[in-house]
Write a protein that holds these residues in place. Sequence first.
Motif, mmCIF file in Angstrom:
data_model
loop_
_atom_site.group_PDB
_atom_site.id
_atom_site.type_symbol
_atom_site.label_atom_id
_atom_site.label_comp_id
_atom_site.label_asym_id
_atom_site.label_seq_id
_atom_site.Cartn_x
_atom_site.Cartn_y
_atom_site.Cartn_z
ATOM 1 N N LYS A 45 0.399 12.980 2.886
ATOM 2 C CA LYS A 45 -1.023 13.248 2.658
ATOM 3 C C LYS A 45 -1.701 12.057 2.000
ATOM 4 C CE LYS A 45 -0.649 18.253 2.027
ATOM 5 N NZ LYS A 45 -0.759 19.324 1.032
ATOM 6 N N LEU A 46 -1.055 11.493 0.989
ATOM 7 C CA LEU A 46 -1.628 10.329 0.314
ATOM 8 C C LEU A 46 -1.715 9.129 1.253
ATOM 9 C CD1 LEU A 46 0.045 10.463 -3.208
ATOM 10 C CD2 LEU A 46 -2.372 10.698 -2.692
ATOM 11 N N MET A 47 -0.677 8.928 2.050
ATOM 12 C CA MET A 47 -0.670 7.783 2.959
ATOM 13 C C MET A 47 -1.730 7.943 4.057
ATOM 14 S SD MET A 47 3.393 7.099 3.191
ATOM 15 C CE MET A 47 3.448 5.419 3.752
ATOM 16 N N LEU A 48 -1.912 9.145 4.559
ATOM 17 C CA LEU A 48 -2.942 9.374 5.566
ATOM 18 C C LEU A 48 -4.342 9.179 4.989
ATOM 19 C CD1 LEU A 48 -1.520 12.435 7.524
ATOM 20 C CD2 LEU A 48 -1.824 10.111 8.367
ATOM 21 N N ALA A 49 -4.537 9.617 3.745
ATOM 22 C CA ALA A 49 -5.833 9.405 3.094
ATOM 23 C C ALA A 49 -6.089 7.913 2.904
ATOM 24 C CB ALA A 49 -5.877 10.136 1.761
ATOM 25 N N LYS A 50 -5.065 7.182 2.492
ATOM 26 C CA LYS A 50 -5.187 5.734 2.315
ATOM 27 C C LYS A 50 -5.460 5.045 3.646
ATOM 28 C CE LYS A 50 -4.475 1.988 -0.250
ATOM 29 N NZ LYS A 50 -5.245 1.632 -1.408
ATOM 30 N N LEU A 51 -4.788 5.498 4.691
ATOM 31 C CA LEU A 51 -4.983 4.925 6.016
ATOM 32 C C LEU A 51 -6.397 5.198 6.531
ATOM 33 C CD1 LEU A 51 -3.545 3.377 8.281
ATOM 34 C CD2 LEU A 51 -2.859 5.572 9.223
ATOM 35 N N ALA A 52 -6.899 6.411 6.300
ATOM 36 C CA ALA A 52 -8.264 6.744 6.718
ATOM 37 C C ALA A 52 -9.282 5.894 5.959
ATOM 38 C CB ALA A 52 -8.524 8.226 6.481
ATOM 39 N N LYS A 53 -9.040 5.709 4.670
ATOM 40 C CA LYS A 53 -9.939 4.875 3.870
ATOM 41 C C LYS A 53 -9.906 3.425 4.360
ATOM 42 C CE LYS A 53 -10.729 3.402 -0.886
ATOM 43 N NZ LYS A 53 -10.208 3.426 -2.248
ATOM 44 N N LYS A 54 -8.721 2.934 4.662
ATOM 45 C CA LYS A 54 -8.571 1.565 5.149
ATOM 46 C C LYS A 54 -9.256 1.400 6.513
ATOM 47 C CE LYS A 54 -4.982 -1.885 6.039
ATOM 48 N NZ LYS A 54 -3.546 -2.124 6.039
ATOM 49 N N GLU A 58 0.827 -1.208 0.000
ATOM 50 C CA GLU A 58 0.000 0.000 0.000
ATOM 51 C C GLU A 58 0.862 1.258 0.000
ATOM 52 O OE1 GLU A 58 -3.936 -1.669 2.342
ATOM 53 O OE2 GLU A 58 -2.189 -1.017 3.506
ATOM 54 N N GLU A 59 1.974 1.223 0.710
ATOM 55 C CA GLU A 59 2.901 2.351 0.686
ATOM 56 C C GLU A 59 3.485 2.545 -0.713
ATOM 57 O OE1 GLU A 59 5.917 2.040 3.639
ATOM 58 O OE2 GLU A 59 4.485 2.068 5.303
ATOM 59 N N GLU A 60 3.848 1.443 -1.355
ATOM 60 C CA GLU A 60 4.385 1.516 -2.722
ATOM 61 C C GLU A 60 3.343 2.091 -3.680
ATOM 62 O OE1 GLU A 60 7.409 0.919 -4.061
ATOM 63 O OE2 GLU A 60 8.186 0.616 -2.037
ATOM 64 N N ASN A 61 2.085 1.702 -3.514
ATOM 65 C CA ASN A 61 1.022 2.239 -4.359
ATOM 66 C C ASN A 61 0.844 3.733 -4.145
ATOM 67 O OD1 ASN A 61 0.446 -0.167 -5.635
ATOM 68 N ND2 ASN A 61 -1.154 -0.739 -4.182
ATOM 69 N N CYS A 62 0.962 4.188 -2.911
ATOM 70 C CA CYS A 62 0.892 5.622 -2.621
ATOM 71 C C CYS A 62 2.031 6.358 -3.316
ATOM 72 C CB CYS A 62 0.947 5.876 -1.120
ATOM 73 S SG CYS A 62 -0.546 5.436 -0.236
ATOM 74 N N TYR A 63 3.229 5.778 -3.263
ATOM 75 C CA TYR A 63 4.395 6.388 -3.911
ATOM 76 C C TYR A 63 4.199 6.453 -5.429
ATOM 77 C CZ TYR A 63 9.271 7.389 -4.932
ATOM 78 O OH TYR A 63 10.422 7.971 -5.385
ATOM 79 N N LYS A 64 3.691 5.379 -6.017
ATOM 80 C CA LYS A 64 3.437 5.356 -7.462
ATOM 81 C C LYS A 64 2.365 6.360 -7.845
ATOM 82 C CE LYS A 64 4.869 0.583 -8.185
ATOM 83 N NZ LYS A 64 4.451 -0.782 -8.484
ATOM 84 N N ASP A 65 1.319 6.467 -7.032
ATOM 85 C CA ASP A 65 0.263 7.447 -7.294
ATOM 86 C C ASP A 65 0.813 8.867 -7.235
ATOM 87 O OD1 ASP A 65 -1.566 5.405 -7.576
ATOM 88 O OD2 ASP A 65 -2.441 5.670 -5.561
ATOM 89 N N LYS A 100 5.805 18.521 -5.987
ATOM 90 C CA LYS A 100 4.737 17.520 -6.025
ATOM 91 C C LYS A 100 5.170 16.135 -5.559
ATOM 92 C CE LYS A 100 1.492 20.134 -7.196
ATOM 93 N NZ LYS A 100 0.390 20.352 -6.274
ATOM 94 N N THR A 101 6.472 15.934 -5.322
ATOM 95 C CA THR A 101 6.931 14.631 -4.838
ATOM 96 C C THR A 101 7.628 14.768 -3.484
ATOM 97 O OG1 THR A 101 9.001 14.820 -6.081
ATOM 98 C CG2 THR A 101 7.194 13.622 -7.139
ATOM 99 N N SER A 102 7.207 15.729 -2.708
ATOM 100 C CA SER A 102 7.814 15.935 -1.392
ATOM 101 C C SER A 102 7.274 14.911 -0.396
ATOM 102 C CB SER A 102 7.518 17.356 -0.905
ATOM 103 O OG SER A 102 6.135 17.497 -0.667
ATOM 104 N N GLN A 103 7.920 14.837 0.729
ATOM 105 C CA GLN A 103 7.483 13.929 1.789
ATOM 106 C C GLN A 103 6.102 14.331 2.306
ATOM 107 O OE1 GLN A 103 9.188 11.131 2.722
ATOM 108 N NE2 GLN A 103 7.392 10.630 3.935
ATOM 109 N N ILE A 104 5.818 15.615 2.293
ATOM 110 C CA ILE A 104 4.513 16.108 2.746
ATOM 111 C C ILE A 104 3.404 15.564 1.852
ATOM 112 C CG2 ILE A 104 3.102 18.188 3.008
ATOM 113 C CD1 ILE A 104 5.751 19.633 3.767
ATOM 114 N N GLU A 105 3.618 15.604 0.530
ATOM 115 C CA GLU A 105 2.622 15.076 -0.404
ATOM 116 C C GLU A 105 2.436 13.572 -0.215
ATOM 117 O OE1 GLU A 105 0.644 16.756 -2.585
ATOM 118 O OE2 GLU A 105 1.473 18.601 -1.759
ATOM 119 N N LEU A 106 3.538 12.867 -0.003
ATOM 120 C CA LEU A 106 3.452 11.424 0.221
ATOM 121 C C LEU A 106 2.699 11.124 1.516
ATOM 122 C CD1 LEU A 106 4.203 8.569 -0.676
ATOM 123 C CD2 LEU A 106 6.355 8.834 0.539
#
Length: 103
Positions: A87-96, A27-34, A79-85
Amino acid sequence: MGKETEETMNNPFIPQDSKLHALTRAEEENCYKDMKAKALEYCQLPIKDFVSCSKDHNVTVMWTCRKKLKAMNNCLNEKTSQIELDKLMLAKLAKKKLEQSQK
């Protein structure tokens, strides 16, 4: 004379009774790819400008296309900063977590 209460390391953002603690590596890899895909889509114009400039100036690309290279790099870095990553990971975690609670 030791401590009476046991201290444990806990994540303050996740409730203690939660069974969900982290994303899987996949899931982390998918966030990075996204994040990379979104960055390439967002920065399409600066990338195209640099590519066209580099095609026109093969040998002198580093001098003549420097401004376009910096613009492209700044856009991609933004657009590829740690902050952006995060945000995506937190959104994925909230969805999960939402999916987990619905089960």
